[in-house]
Structures are given as C-alpha cells and as structure tokens.
Design a protein around this motif. Structure first.
Motif, PDB file in Angstrom:
ATOM      1  N   HIS A 187      -5.586  -3.014   2.538  1.00 16.67           N
ATOM      2  CA  HIS A 187      -5.374  -1.560   2.535  1.00 16.67           C
ATOM      3  C   HIS A 187      -6.630  -0.810   2.068  1.00 16.67           C
ATOM      4  N   ALA A 188      -7.799  -1.410   2.317  1.00 14.37           N
ATOM      5  CA  ALA A 188      -9.058  -0.790   1.893  1.00 14.37           C
ATOM      6  C   ALA A 188      -9.304   0.539   2.590  1.00 14.37           C
ATOM      7  N   SER A 189      -8.859   0.659   3.838  1.00 15.75           N
ATOM      8  CA  SER A 189      -9.186   1.846   4.618  1.00 15.75           C
ATOM      9  C   SER A 189      -8.613   3.119   3.998  1.00 15.75           C
ATOM     10  N   TYR A 190      -7.401   3.037   3.433  1.00 14.92           N
ATOM     11  CA  TYR A 190      -6.759   4.253   2.901  1.00 14.92           C
ATOM     12  C   TYR A 190      -7.576   4.859   1.755  1.00 14.92           C
TER      13      TYR A 190
ATOM     14  N   GLU B  40      -3.393   0.294  10.474  1.00 10.77           N
ATOM     15  CA  GLU B  40      -2.484  -0.679   9.845  1.00 10.77           C
ATOM     16  C   GLU B  40      -2.691  -0.738   8.338  1.00 10.77           C
ATOM     17  N   GLU B  41      -3.896  -0.424   7.861  1.00  8.21           N
ATOM     18  CA  GLU B  41      -4.156  -0.467   6.425  1.00  8.21           C
ATOM     19  C   GLU B  41      -3.600   0.772   5.724  1.00  8.21           C
ATOM     20  N   LEU B  42      -3.347   1.844   6.471  1.00  4.59           N
ATOM     21  CA  LEU B  42      -2.655   2.998   5.890  1.00  4.59           C
ATOM     22  C   LEU B  42      -1.203   2.636   5.626  1.00  4.59           C
ATOM     23  N   TRP B  43      -0.577   1.915   6.547  1.00  4.04           N
ATOM     24  CA  TRP B  43       0.810   1.458   6.325  1.00  4.04           C
ATOM     25  C   TRP B  43       0.879   0.520   5.127  1.00  4.04           C
ATOM     26  N   ASN B  44      -0.075  -0.411   5.066  1.00  2.00           N
ATOM     27  CA  ASN B  44      -0.036  -1.417   3.999  1.00  2.00           C
ATOM     28  C   ASN B  44      -0.096  -0.783   2.614  1.00  2.00           C
ATOM     29  N   TYR B  45      -0.783   0.337   2.511  1.00  2.00           N
ATOM     30  CA  TYR B  45      -0.976   0.974   1.204  1.00  2.00           C
ATOM     31  C   TYR B  45       0.357   1.394   0.586  1.00  2.00           C
ATOM     32  N   PHE B  46       1.353   1.706   1.434  1.00  2.00           N
ATOM     33  CA  PHE B  46       2.603   2.278   0.917  1.00  2.00           C
ATOM     34  C   PHE B  46       3.761   1.282   0.869  1.00  2.00           C
ATOM     35  N   ASN B  47       3.535   0.025   1.224  1.00  2.00           N
ATOM     36  CA  ASN B  47       4.564  -1.001   1.058  1.00  2.00           C
ATOM     37  C   ASN B  47       5.893  -0.562   1.690  1.00  2.00           C
ATOM     38  N   LEU B  48       5.866  -0.174   2.951  1.00  2.00           N
ATOM     39  CA  LEU B  48       7.029   0.387   3.634  1.00  2.00           C
ATOM     40  C   LEU B  48       8.054  -0.686   3.968  1.00  2.00           C
ATOM     41  N   GLN B  49       9.343  -0.349   3.801  1.00  2.00           N
ATOM     42  CA  GLN B  49      10.402  -1.323   4.051  1.00  2.00           C
ATOM     43  C   GLN B  49      11.615  -0.643   4.655  1.00  2.00           C
ATOM     44  N   LEU B  50      12.015  -1.115   5.840  1.00  2.00           N
ATOM     45  CA  LEU B  50      13.274  -0.674   6.440  1.00  2.00           C
ATOM     46  C   LEU B  50      14.442  -1.283   5.664  1.00  2.00           C
ATOM     47  N   PRO B  51      15.567  -0.574   5.555  1.00  2.00           N
ATOM     48  CA  PRO B  51      16.701  -1.093   4.753  1.00  2.00           C
ATOM     49  C   PRO B  51      17.206  -2.452   5.230  1.00  2.00           C
TER      50      PRO B  51
ATOM     51  N   SER C  26     -11.124 -13.239  -1.836  1.00  5.86           N
ATOM     52  CA  SER C  26     -10.711 -11.849  -1.714  1.00  5.86           C
ATOM     53  C   SER C  26     -11.866 -10.948  -2.128  1.00  5.86           C
ATOM     54  N   CYS C  27     -11.887  -9.734  -1.575  1.00  2.00           N
ATOM     55  CA  CYS C  27     -13.025  -8.847  -1.799  1.00  2.00           C
ATOM     56  C   CYS C  27     -12.589  -7.478  -2.306  1.00  2.00           C
ATOM     57  N   LEU C  28     -13.346  -6.960  -3.254  1.00  2.00           N
ATOM     58  CA  LEU C  28     -13.170  -5.608  -3.764  1.00  2.00           C
ATOM     59  C   LEU C  28     -14.430  -4.821  -3.444  1.00  2.00           C
ATOM     60  N   GLY C  29     -14.286  -3.769  -2.648  1.00  2.44           N
ATOM     61  CA  GLY C  29     -15.429  -2.950  -2.288  1.00  2.44           C
ATOM     62  C   GLY C  29     -15.535  -1.725  -3.174  1.00  2.44           C
TER      63      GLY C  29
ATOM     64  N   GLY D 100      -8.504 -14.134   2.545  1.00  3.50           N
ATOM     65  CA  GLY D 100      -8.103 -13.340   1.384  1.00  3.50           C
ATOM     66  C   GLY D 100      -7.824 -11.895   1.729  1.00  3.50           C
ATOM     67  N   ASN D 101      -7.702 -11.062   0.702  1.00  3.30           N
ATOM     68  CA  ASN D 101      -7.415  -9.636   0.846  1.00  3.30           C
ATOM     69  C   ASN D 101      -8.694  -8.828   0.704  1.00  3.30           C
ATOM     70  N   PHE D 102      -8.602  -7.564   1.113  1.00  6.80           N
ATOM     71  CA  PHE D 102      -9.734  -6.655   1.031  1.00  6.80           C
ATOM     72  C   PHE D 102      -9.219  -5.300   0.572  1.00  6.80           C
ATOM     73  N   ALA D 103      -9.723  -4.832  -0.571  1.00  5.90           N
ATOM     74  CA  ALA D 103      -9.342  -3.521  -1.098  1.00  5.90           C
ATOM     75  C   ALA D 103     -10.600  -2.741  -1.454  1.00  5.90           C
ATOM     76  N   TYR D 104     -10.477  -1.420  -1.432  1.00  7.91           N
ATOM     77  CA  TYR D 104     -11.592  -0.556  -1.814  1.00  7.91           C
ATOM     78  C   TYR D 104     -11.172   0.240  -3.043  1.00  7.91           C
TER      79      TYR D 104
END
Length: 609
Positions: free
Chosen positions: A172-175, A196-207, A384-387, A407-411
């Motif tokens: 979710h680095a892009s958000y 897709e990284e904008l969606w990942n940032y909010f941990n969205l879940q259908l019921p 994993s990377c932290l930018g 790994g994961n990538f976050a900014y």
C-alpha cells in the motif's frame, strides 16, 4: 571467501578467543593447496541454457553462481565434491563434481513453475500488443524521483478470452506517497498511482467474506459503474485468517537501514529510527533482531540479539548517523547472509530494508539487483521494503526489490504512517498465511462482451518480464485483497441481466504444511444500484475512481473530483481516523487539481475573518 561472509566472521571473532583468530590467519596457507577445478554447464529438458544457476559446495558450504551462458568453473580444495544446484522455477538437484570432468547438468522444471505457466497463458488475455511490451521502463519525474511506467489495461473480448488470471498485490505504498505529493500542493506523477494499493490501505472486507481458522474468506459483489452507467463493476474480495497472537511463531529479523548521506533529512533516517523503536516495543523474548547499515560501507551495527534486550536494540538505533555513499547491494548481501546464518527453522526469517532507494555504489542496475535477491529466495528469507524521502526517492527500484524478495512495500511519509505500518499492521506484514497466491476469473461470454482489470496495471510489466510474472503473492495474517473488473454487457443483455461465472483463488496454505489449494467460488448476480451496495464496495469504487482521475485514465471525458467526493461522503466515516484522512485528502486534491480563482479565494478568506 565472499566479503560479506568475511564481515560476519570478523564480527563474531570479536566475541571468540584468540585461538580461532589464529586458525583464521592460517587459512591463507591452506588456500595454496587449491589445485582442483570443477567445470560444467546447465540446460533445461529442451536443451536451452539456464543462466545464473546457484551452486553450493558441500565441502566448504560456499555459494557460487553459473554465468550468463549457463557454464561454471570453480576452484576447489578436493578432487571430488557434492554440490546442491538450484534456480528459480527448477527442482533443486544434487550432483557429483570431479576434477577434470566437464559436468553437463539438466534441471527439471518444478511443479510450481508448471502451474505458473498456466497462469502466464491466462495473463495473455490482458491482450498486450507486442510493441507495448517495450514500454516497461523507468520514468523520471523531473525532481530526481523514478517510477516504473504503467501501461493501463484495455478492454478484452470475452469471446476470445473468457478467463483472466493475475497475481494479487498486497502493498500500500502508493496511497501514502500520493498523500505526500498532495500535502506539498503538487500534482501526483501518473506512474506513482497504483489503484490496487489504494484498496489495500483500507483493509476492505465484504460482509460475506468470512475466513475460517485456516481457510480464506471469499466474496464478490456487482453494481453499476459510476463513471459509465452502461458498464458494471465486479468486486472480488479475499480475507485471510488471522493468526492468534499466542500462536505467532518466533521472528528472526535483520533491520537493513540506509544511513548514507542522502538519508540525513528529518523525513528519512530520523523518521525510520522512530519507527523501528516503536516496532522494538512489541518484540518478544523469542524474537531475534540484528541491525545492518550501509552508509559508505556495510557493517553489522548490532549482532543477533533477543527481543527481550530492548534497551540495547534502541541504543543501537539511536546511534545511527547519516553519512557516506549508498552501497545498497553490499548491504543487502550482508543482511541476507546474517539472516540465513541465524535462520529459525520453525519461525519467520525476514530482512526489512529501509531506504530512499538511491543506490549509487556497488550493484546499481535493477536486473543485477534482481539476480542478487533471487539467489537467496530458496533460503526462505523474505525481503520487505520501507521507502522514505522525496526528491531522489526511487520507487521503481524499491518496488522491484520487494517483489523479488517475496515481501511487502510501504512508504512512510509521517510518524502516524510509521506507527500504522510498523506497529498496527506488524502481524499481517510479518506473518504470512498463504504463499504463491493467484486469482483466476471465468466469465460467461453469452452475457458479457468485454472486461478489463481496474488497477493491477503493473501486471503488464509481468508480460515483459517472466520473472515478475511468475512470482505469486504472499498473503499476511488477517490481510484483505481487493480486485475489480469493469464489465461491458452484451448488446442483447440489459444492465439487469444476471452475470454468471466463477473465480478461483490458488495458493499454498502455510497453516496446513504448505498444501496447495484451489478454492473455486461461483457467482450469479444481478447488479444492484450503487447507493444500495455494501460500504466496502462503495469505498473500493470511490478509491478506484479517485485513482483513475489522478492518472487521467478515465475512458470518458474528465470528471470533476466533486463527484468522487459526493460518493466518498456516502461511505467514508468522518469519525474514523483513516476515513477522515481520505476525506481530507480528497478536499486537498480538489484544491491542487482545480484551484479556485484568486478572486474567489480572496472572498473566501474575507468571510472566514
């Protein structure tokens, strides 16, 4: 002996008696006895040469690598030796090497590679023209930053390709990077927007997407597309089971921290130091941490130490000072060697790279860095990377490193984001429940004319680079994955015609001894009006619309952010911190992209006084 092994050995010699040092000093005498030489080459079953195969000798436990032509030559202490050979996509093979005898080795494709080959054929339904494959380039923004070029997905005819497959993205680095640009009243480079990284940032879940103790939750939803009323939007949602805290395995982590001269600013090394210290607060006695730095030259700042010694770990972090060139590749080698040397058989082994990505010493070419990381993939250590930073931030390089390292990538743009990534989301970023995951969708072409993936545009890059294509995704504990497809119904099908088909999640379940699972879920749904859709669906739609506008990639005439803001007000709650942050971001984005006339802003200021 490679330099990075020497670095680790010399560090431990500080804690060992002089007798070991004496043995080390005698090693050169032994080296004069090297009078044997092993030679050979690697091919696949079709006779095609296999480059850069890794070779590990049993006698000295050192790692060697075949050249770009698939051949090798190794000096040895003994006339006969056993070697373990491995390469990405092939079965690991043991061979016997003999001095004076050329060894021709045939490597067999493994089952995972064959399964991924099926995925490659399905990905071809993205219908990328041959000339478009050459568009995979690194784009500079003019301020020293660089991003991988995004070639937007196009609509695909269902009659020709009734199925599509893709690898989910869990970053979710892009958000947060978008938020950084907007906070500085700067328009966002189009290639910095990964929807897709904008969606990942909010941990969205259908019921309906409720996971089991060791199984994935899967659900889908269908509604009318807000930016084209004649189209539909299909949302696919995967929710991973959450590992109970008391069942989390021990972690062996190496913090690989860039403390070169470019990291001196407050939004770089100081921000990272505060973030890592927050992470340290949540370490357990069974966890292990080491710190490697690479300002000027790489070095071990802190040898592996139990998580119970928090004061010692914090003191090592506080002692970090920025200075020197950025020898990123050397630091990566040293960190991997340290992680593998101290690997936990029943735990998590991870290198966490924190950098602005501006490598200017050692290996700096992207392809060479990819090969470097691939050489360690078999060890089970993930990267994993932290930018951080701005101005010379290399998103393109860091994104590829995280992909190749499984790994994961976050900014990190703020202290709050560091808290979110390194504390609140530590479990899902550190502990995986699924590996090698891919999603496949099968449509009924009788009611569908065309479809296209919304987001996941970087999968086009996979078509130009089989290495990126064939790497499935890891999914973390409690993590959610969202995908959306924009659908064009057939001419004789109304917008209310039920959409029929199925979708499948393929993955290795790490909670069940890595058993391969293919979970297929049918869907038959009549699209509902968007106002009646679930909150998670409306949020996903809002974020997709926002991202498309930022990239100026909407198929219709440009739409004002006002419409996105209207939809966001229906589903993002002002009392929720993350939601409120996005609502504020929307307001700021509107001001950056559609600034009010000077006279209007002056009147607004007068009213507020």
């Amino acid at each position: 002996m490679p330099w990075y092994r020497c670095a680790i050995m010399l560090h431990y010699l500080q804690h060992i008696g002089k007798c070991v040092l004496l043995c080390l000093l005698l090693c050169p005498a032994v080296s004069h006895a090297q009078s044997f030489y092993f030679t050979g080459g690697f091919k696949d079953s079709t006779g095609t040469l296999i480059p850069f195969v890794n070779i590990k000798l049993r006698s000295n436990q050192l790692l060697y690598q075949a050249g770009s032509g698939g051949e090798f030559g190794i000096s040895a202490f003994v006339s006969t030796d056993t070697a373990t050979c491995y390469a990405e996509g092939f079965d690991t093979t043991q061979i016997v090497l003999m001095h004076g005898k050329y060894q021709q080795v045939v490597l067999r494709y493994n089952a995972t590679m064959l399964q991924k080959a099926k995925l490659e054929s399905r990905l071809s339904s993205l219908s990328m023209a041959p000339q478009q494959k050459q568009h995979v380039t690194e784009i500079a923004t003019g301020n020293g930053e660089s991003y991988n070029e995004i070639v937007p997905n196009h609509f695909t005819n269902t009659s020709a390709f009734p199925s599509v497959g893709f690898v989910p993205n869990n970053n979710h680095a892009s958000y947060s990077n978008i938020r950084r640009f907007i906070a500085h009243s700067t328009q966002v480079p189009p290639n910095a927007v990964r929807i897709e990284e904008l969606w990942n940032y909010f941990n969205l879940q259908l019921p309906q997407a409720q996971p089991g103790d060791s199984s994935m939750g899967m659900a889908s939803a269908l509604s009318v597309c807000p930016w084209n009323a004649n189209h539909l939007l299909l949302m696919l949602n995967v929710v991973a089971p959450k590992i109970p805290v008391e069942n989390l395995p021990p972690a062996n982590m190496v913090f690989l921290i860039d403390n070169s001269g470019s990291m001196e600013e407050n939004n770089r090394l100081p921000l990272l130091k505060n973030g890592f210290k927050k992470l340290v607060e949540h370490l357990r006695p069974q966890d292990r941490v080491a710190i490697v730095t690479y300002g000027g030259s790489p070095g071990i700042m802190l040898p592996p130490i139990s998580g119970q010694y928090k004061d010692s770990i914090r003191a090592a972090i506080d002692a970090l000072i920025a200075g020197g060139a950025t020898a990123g590749s050397n630091g990566i080698q040293l960190a991997y060697e340290l992680a593998t040397t101290n690997a936990l058989d029943s735990g998590v082994n991870k290198v966490i790279l924190a950098t602005d990505g501006d490598f200017n010493m050692g290996i700096t070419e992207d392809e060479a860095l990819e090969r470097l990381i691939k050489a360690y993939r078999h060890t089970g250590v993930t990267l994993s990377c932290l930018g951080v930073g701005m101005g010379n931030y290399k998103d393109s390089k860091i994104e590829v490193l995280a992909k190749m390292g499984n790994g994961n990538f976050a900014y990190l743009d703020t202290e709050e984001e560091a808290q979110k990534v390194m504390v609140q989301e530590l479990t899902e970023n550190l502990y995986h429940v699924a590996a090698d995951a891919s999603i496949h969708v099968y449509f009924d072409s009788s009611v569908m004319q065309q479809y296209k993936l919304v987001g996941y545009d970087n999968r086009k890059q996979a078509l130009a680079n089989n290495t990126l294509l064939l790497n499935g995704a890891n999914i973390g504990s409690g993590q959610t994955i969202v995908a959306m497809l924009e659908i064009v119904p057939k001419g004789n099908a109304s917008i209310q015609t039920p959409l029929q088909g199925s979708w499948e999640l393929q993955y290795k379940c790490l909670l069940r001894d890595s058993v391969q699972i293919a979970h297929n879920v049918p869907f038959t749904a009549v699209p509902m009006a968007l106002p009646l859709a679930d909150t998670a669906f409306k949020k996903a739609t809002t974020l997709a619309w926002y991202g498309q506008l930022l990239r100026q990639a909407t198929p219709q005439q440009p739409v004002s952010f006002t419409d996105v803001m209207t939809l966001a007000a229906q589903c993002f709650a002002a009392e929720n911190k993350s939601d409120a942050g996005f609502l504020q971001l929307l307001q700021q984005t509107q001001q950056v992209y559609n600034p009010a006339p000077i006279q209007q802003r002056w009147r607004k200021k007068r009213k507020t006084k």
